[in-house]
Design a protein around this motif. Sequence first.
Motif, short mmCIF file in Angstrom:
data_model
loop_
_atom_site.label_atom_id
_atom_site.label_comp_id
_atom_site.label_asym_id
_atom_site.label_seq_id
_atom_site.Cartn_x
_atom_site.Cartn_y
_atom_site.Cartn_z
N ALA A 118 27.16 18.84 81.04
CA ALA A 118 26.52 20.15 81.93
C ALA A 118 26.81 21.42 81.23
CB ALA A 118 26.87 19.79 83.14
N LYS A 119 28.28 21.50 80.77
CA LYS A 119 28.51 22.66 80.30
C LYS A 119 28.30 22.91 78.79
CE LYS A 119 32.70 25.66 80.88
NZ LYS A 119 34.10 25.85 81.41
N HIS A 120 28.32 22.09 78.03
CA HIS A 120 28.32 22.17 76.62
C HIS A 120 27.23 21.39 75.88
CE1 HIS A 120 32.15 24.45 76.96
NE2 HIS A 120 32.85 23.38 77.44
N GLY A 121 26.55 20.81 76.58
CA GLY A 121 25.49 19.93 76.08
C GLY A 121 25.51 18.78 75.19
N ILE A 122 26.82 18.44 75.39
CA ILE A 122 27.25 17.04 74.60
C ILE A 122 26.91 15.84 75.41
CG2 ILE A 122 29.35 15.71 73.74
CD1 ILE A 122 30.72 18.58 73.45
N GLN A 123 26.01 15.00 74.97
CA GLN A 123 25.61 13.79 75.81
C GLN A 123 26.88 13.04 76.21
OE1 GLN A 123 22.22 12.16 74.10
NE2 GLN A 123 20.78 13.43 75.14
N GLY A 124 27.05 12.43 77.14
CA GLY A 124 28.16 11.47 77.45
C GLY A 124 27.63 10.39 78.37
N ILE A 125 28.05 9.26 78.00
CA ILE A 125 27.70 8.13 78.89
C ILE A 125 29.11 7.33 79.00
CG2 ILE A 125 26.60 5.91 78.79
CD1 ILE A 125 24.17 6.79 77.47
N ALA A 126 29.36 6.70 80.09
CA ALA A 126 30.38 5.81 80.22
C ALA A 126 30.28 4.53 80.72
CB ALA A 126 31.29 6.30 81.69
N LEU A 127 30.64 3.47 79.98
CA LEU A 127 30.40 2.00 80.11
C LEU A 127 31.63 1.52 80.70
CD1 LEU A 127 29.08 1.17 76.55
CD2 LEU A 127 27.60 2.06 78.73
N ARG A 128 31.43 0.76 82.05
CA ARG A 128 32.55 0.25 82.53
C ARG A 128 32.61 -1.32 82.40
NH1 ARG A 128 30.72 3.21 88.51
NH2 ARG A 128 31.66 5.17 87.95
N TYR A 129 33.45 -1.55 81.59
CA TYR A 129 33.78 -2.65 81.05
C TYR A 129 34.18 -3.66 82.21
CZ TYR A 129 33.32 -0.26 76.61
OH TYR A 129 33.29 0.17 75.45
N SER A 130 33.67 -4.93 82.38
CA SER A 130 34.57 -6.04 83.14
C SER A 130 35.79 -6.51 82.14
CB SER A 130 33.85 -6.89 83.84
OG SER A 130 33.03 -7.62 82.54
N THR A 131 36.35 -7.72 82.33
CA THR A 131 37.13 -8.36 81.49
C THR A 131 36.74 -8.67 80.17
OG1 THR A 131 38.53 -9.18 83.20
CG2 THR A 131 38.87 -10.05 81.26
N VAL A 132 36.88 -7.85 78.96
CA VAL A 132 36.52 -8.20 77.67
C VAL A 132 37.44 -9.10 76.99
CG1 VAL A 132 35.74 -7.11 75.63
CG2 VAL A 132 35.81 -5.60 77.93
N TYR A 133 36.78 -10.12 76.22
CA TYR A 133 37.26 -11.05 75.67
C TYR A 133 36.47 -11.43 74.52
CZ TYR A 133 34.06 -14.74 77.11
OH TYR A 133 32.84 -15.26 77.33
N GLY A 134 37.23 -12.29 73.54
CA GLY A 134 36.36 -12.66 72.32
C GLY A 134 37.23 -12.64 71.00
N GLU A 135 36.55 -12.95 69.80
CA GLU A 135 37.20 -12.96 68.60
C GLU A 135 37.93 -11.69 68.32
OE1 GLU A 135 32.90 -14.56 68.11
OE2 GLU A 135 33.94 -13.58 69.67
N ARG A 136 39.08 -11.68 67.70
CA ARG A 136 39.93 -10.61 67.36
C ARG A 136 40.76 -10.29 68.70
NH1 ARG A 136 35.36 -7.93 64.88
NH2 ARG A 136 34.77 -9.19 63.07
N GLN A 137 40.84 -11.36 69.64
CA GLN A 137 41.46 -11.05 70.80
C GLN A 137 42.94 -10.81 70.75
OE1 GLN A 137 40.01 -11.46 74.31
NE2 GLN A 137 41.62 -10.26 74.63
N HIS A 138 43.28 -9.62 71.69
CA HIS A 138 44.64 -9.26 71.64
C HIS A 138 45.30 -9.75 72.86
CE1 HIS A 138 43.25 -6.48 74.62
NE2 HIS A 138 42.41 -6.04 73.84
#
Length: 330
Positions: free
Chosen positions: A171-191
């Motif tokens: 709104a203030k500076h014109g930088i587009q921003g999107i937030a992604l709300r992840y559930s439990t992320v898992y997969g190859e290279r898991q920590h």
Amino acid sequence: MKIAQGKFVVTGGASLIGSHVAEQLLSQGAREVVLLDNYALGSPDTVRSLLGDARVKLVRGDILRINELYDAFEGCDGVFAIAGFLTLPLSQNPSLGLAVNVEGQVNIFEACRYRNVKKVVFSSSIAVYGDPAPGLVDESAPAQLATFQPATALYACTKLIGENLCRLYSAKHGIQGIALRYSTVYGERQHYRGVNALYIMENYDRIMRGEPPVIPDDGSEVHDYVHVADVARANVMAMASDITAESFTVASGVATDLNRVVALLLKFTGSDLKPVYKSAPSSVRSSVTKQLDFSIAKAEKMLGWKPEVSIEEGIRRLLEWRKAQDTPAS
């Protein structure tokens, strides 16, 4: 925004999600992908397979040092703000965790403003919902944090701050921003830092040592497990879109209980071990519920995204990767 021929910076680039986002960017023709990481929680080994591509640049940097962001963001089209503390490391070092998750995100947006970066895709979490009321949970649900453990509530609050930074700078500076709300992320290279993904890795390790897997309570606790490849696709689709100042749930939309997770581990390892049911009251846990139903309709409608990897396929792929890591090179 076009991905092809663009330059993108991935903060937390040497991470589970960061490495997969980089793969997606490269597959779609990005001109340059800068992986910025301080290696406090990640490792260059995580992205070793990517470093043979001349378009990939691995940079040691810290989002708490804004001058390093100024350097990395020069000529950059978009930033994937993935760097951050998860609940478990934040509980162990709240001072640093809060600084990284709040001050670090402010630094990212300020550096984007200074360098005229067009867009930020911010890694948020379903923790922002807290313990949701029964029924379908979508992006309009209020935060119900009163019953969360302190560390989990603090983590959720940092993600709410990050989401509102997206809206403020849009709104203030014109930088587009999107937030992604992840559930439990898992997969190859898991920590081993994600609270809920720990159930998968720790029980796999127990099984491979010949020890029975351990399940808390009666195993009916459910989580929504989303594969990292699906998360990476969501990130790149969000960057490519013209959408700003929105939050999206990125989940599988399927609730999987802990009994099912352990049953899959036993199946894919070919083990006949029987699980042991016991709880560790002092362990850090996020939402503990027997019912969970996240709506992913908004992401499908506005981004064209939906998950493709089932929990069965995802765990099979994870274990194949882990087996390859454990097998000495001949």
